[in-house]
Structures are given as C-alpha cells and as structure tokens.
Design a protein around this motif. Structure first.
Motif, short mmCIF file in Angstrom:
data_model
loop_
_atom_site.label_atom_id
_atom_site.label_comp_id
_atom_site.label_asym_id
_atom_site.label_seq_id
_atom_site.Cartn_x
_atom_site.Cartn_y
_atom_site.Cartn_z
N THR A 219 0.86 -1.18 0.00
CA THR A 219 0.00 0.00 0.00
C THR A 219 0.90 1.23 0.00
N SER A 220 0.29 2.40 -0.08
CA SER A 220 1.09 3.63 -0.03
C SER A 220 1.86 3.74 1.28
N LEU A 221 1.29 3.19 2.37
CA LEU A 221 2.00 3.22 3.65
C LEU A 221 3.23 2.33 3.62
N HIS A 222 3.13 1.17 3.00
CA HIS A 222 4.32 0.32 2.82
C HIS A 222 5.39 1.08 2.02
N LEU A 223 4.96 1.74 0.95
CA LEU A 223 5.90 2.46 0.10
C LEU A 223 6.58 3.59 0.86
N ALA A 224 5.82 4.29 1.71
CA ALA A 224 6.38 5.39 2.51
C ALA A 224 7.43 4.88 3.47
N VAL A 225 7.20 3.68 4.03
CA VAL A 225 8.19 3.09 4.94
C VAL A 225 9.43 2.69 4.16
N ASP A 226 9.23 2.07 3.00
CA ASP A 226 10.38 1.70 2.15
C ASP A 226 11.24 2.91 1.84
N LEU A 227 10.60 4.05 1.62
CA LEU A 227 11.32 5.27 1.28
C LEU A 227 11.86 5.98 2.50
N GLN A 228 11.49 5.48 3.70
CA GLN A 228 11.90 6.10 4.96
C GLN A 228 11.53 7.58 4.99
N ASN A 229 10.27 7.84 4.68
CA ASN A 229 9.75 9.20 4.61
C ASN A 229 8.78 9.41 5.77
N PRO A 230 9.27 9.92 6.92
CA PRO A 230 8.41 10.07 8.10
C PRO A 230 7.26 11.04 7.89
N THR A 231 7.47 12.08 7.08
CA THR A 231 6.40 13.05 6.82
C THR A 231 5.24 12.38 6.08
N LEU A 232 5.57 11.57 5.09
CA LEU A 232 4.55 10.87 4.33
C LEU A 232 3.86 9.81 5.19
N VAL A 233 4.63 9.11 6.02
CA VAL A 233 4.05 8.11 6.92
C VAL A 233 3.03 8.78 7.84
#
Length: 308
Positions: A219-233
C-alpha cells in the motif's frame, strides 16, 4: 505542408527537460521520454511550417480535412505534439481551437503519448485545460500505461493535477484507480515520489488509501516506509491508512521498519499496529522480502524483473 521537410531520428531511451530540449541536450532516463521528434524540426523550420499552417487554416476554418492534421514525423509526432514540445503556445492553441472534438487531439505518437501527455510533461497547464475542454481523452495511456494524470502525479505537477481533476469529474474515479503497466495507480506514484500534497489531494478526491500495488501488494503506507519518509508516513496515518494491511508476503508496514534506521517511523507504526501483527511472519525463510530495493523509476518496487 510538406511532411518530407521534417527530419527524423529513431526512438531513443532519452528524456528531455524543457531547457535541455531547447538546447538539444539529452538526459538518460527509462521512461517519460519526450517524443523522439524533439529534433524533428529546427526551431525556424517549425515556425515556418506553423506559419504556413495558420494561413491555410484561416482561409478555410470550416474544412474538416486540413493537411497539417495528417502530417506526422517518422516517430508519429503531429504538428500539435511538436508545437507543445517547443512551447509554440499560440500555434498549439490555434490547432486545438480548430480541432474541437476532432480525433486529431487524441493522436498518439510511437510512444503512445498524446498532446495531453506532452502538455503535462512540459508543465503547460493552460494547454492541458484547453485540450480537455476541446475533447482530449484523459483516459488514454502511453506505452508505460500512464495517463496524463499518472504523469502529473509522478512529476509532482500540482498545477496540471488540478486542471485535470477539475475537468475530468466524469472519469476521475476510474483514472485515479487505474494501474499503469508497473501496477501503480496515481496514489502509489505520488507516494513513491514523496509528493505529500498530491497524496492528500488524491485521498480527498476518493482514492483508496489502502489500494495495493499489483506487483507485491504494498500500500502507499508500505511504500512510505520503504522510502523512509516520516512526513509521508505521518500524513497517511492521519488520513486513515490501515497499519494492519499486509502485502502479498504477509508483511505489515511495521514489519518493513526492521533493519531500517528511522526510529520515528518505527515508533509511529509500533504504537498503532495490532500486537499480534508486530512479529515478523516466518522471518528466517522470508528474509529476502525485507531487503532494501533499488529506488529507481516507478518499477522500483517490482519483485520480479524480466530480461535479466
């Protein structure tokens, strides 16, 4: 007009920025290429051809057939494609006006890019608006499966995104959810590229925040974690993303924080993930699923690569 006056070159794997295009420079990339006819006409030749077109069109504006509509380069680019690429705005607007409701507006070059795709790529929201109001089809996809809205989300173009979504209410739900050939919808592309504002806008427009991309079920949340993007998470969590949703390998977004350094993301997801889902499933046998991926282009999350 004589189409033979156009010079041609074969398709390439190059992408052009607007400035680089005008200077004839090439930047390597795997997709979102400008039409390979950027050099099809010299700037003065393009202007001369378009001036000729303007005269003939003004003499018989009601005529359904116009020679300039039939002209195309070896790479499939029409005069409208070329005018948009070279930012010959007045000529592009004239062709759009004279072709209201005409199939010419939806002509696709050899990369299956329409004039609408190119107007987004060159960041010309005025032309995007005129094209849509004249009958350009926002559902057409290029050879990567991307519609013009996909391209706007991938490039972070808020202006073009706004114009498309405002003009395409009828088809908006289907376009937003439509996956490209890499299995990514518009929300996935905006998330992969870290465009928080676009993510917020897409969810507010009805995008499924928990939609799984088709390659590995992230999901987009998985992708945000993969990217290590805390703002997006944080953004996705505040918008109601499901922290307990698993990808095809059985991993929740929290599982993807293992072996990664961002403690803020780890903490946020630990607190909200169901207790029974915090342990890694079959962690020894599925260790390969936790490896970092190569973050390049929007296929970066594909688990299977062909031709290697």
């Amino acid at each position: 007009m004589d189409a033979q006056r156009m010079s041609h070159r074969s398709p390439t794997d190059y992408s052009y920025g607007v400035a680089e295009a005008k200077q004839g420079k090439m930047l390597p990339s795997h997709e979102d290429r400008f039409d390979s006819g950027l050099d099809s006409l010299k700037e003065d030749e393009l202007v001369a051809e378009l001036e000729d077109m303007s005269v003939s069109a003004s003499e018989d504006a009601e005529q359904d057939y116009e020679p300039w509509r039939a002209a195309a380069t070896e790479d499939g680019d029409t005069f409208l494609h070329l005018a948009i690429i070279h930012e010959a705005t007045d000529h592009a607007l004239q062709m759009i006006k004279l072709s209201h409701g005409h199939p010419f507006l939806n002509a696709q070059n050899n990369q299956r890019q329409t004039a609408l795709h190119l107007a987004v790529i060159t960041e010309q929201p005025q032309l995007v608006d005129r094209l849509l109001k004249a009958g350009a089809d926002p559902r057409l996809a290029d050879n990567s499966g991307n519609t013009a809205l996909h391209v706007a989300c991938k490039r972070g173009s808020l202006a073009c995104f706004g114009v498309i979504t405002q003009n395409c209410q009828r088809h908006l739900a289907s376009i937003v959810s439509f996956p490209n050939y890499s299995g990514h919808n518009c929300l996935h592309l905006a998330s992969i590229n870290g465009y928080v504002s676009l993510v917020e806008n897409l969810v507010r427009l009805g995008a499924d925040i928990d939609a799984q991309e088709q390659c590995s079920g992230r999901t987009s949340l998985h992708l945000a974690v993969d990217l290590q993007n805390p703002t997006l998470v944080h953004c996705l969590l505040s918008l109601g993303a499901d922290v307990n949703c698993s990808n095809y390998g059985g991993f929740t977004p929290y599982h993807l924080t293992y072996g990664r350094q961002n403690e803020e993301i780890h903490r946020q997801l630990y607190e909200q993930t169901a207790q029974e889902l915090r342990e890694l499933p079959d962690s020894e046998s599925d260790e390969s699923d936790m490896e970092d991926v190569n973050l390049s282009e929007d296929e970066l999350y594909d688990d299977i690569k062909f031709g290697k």
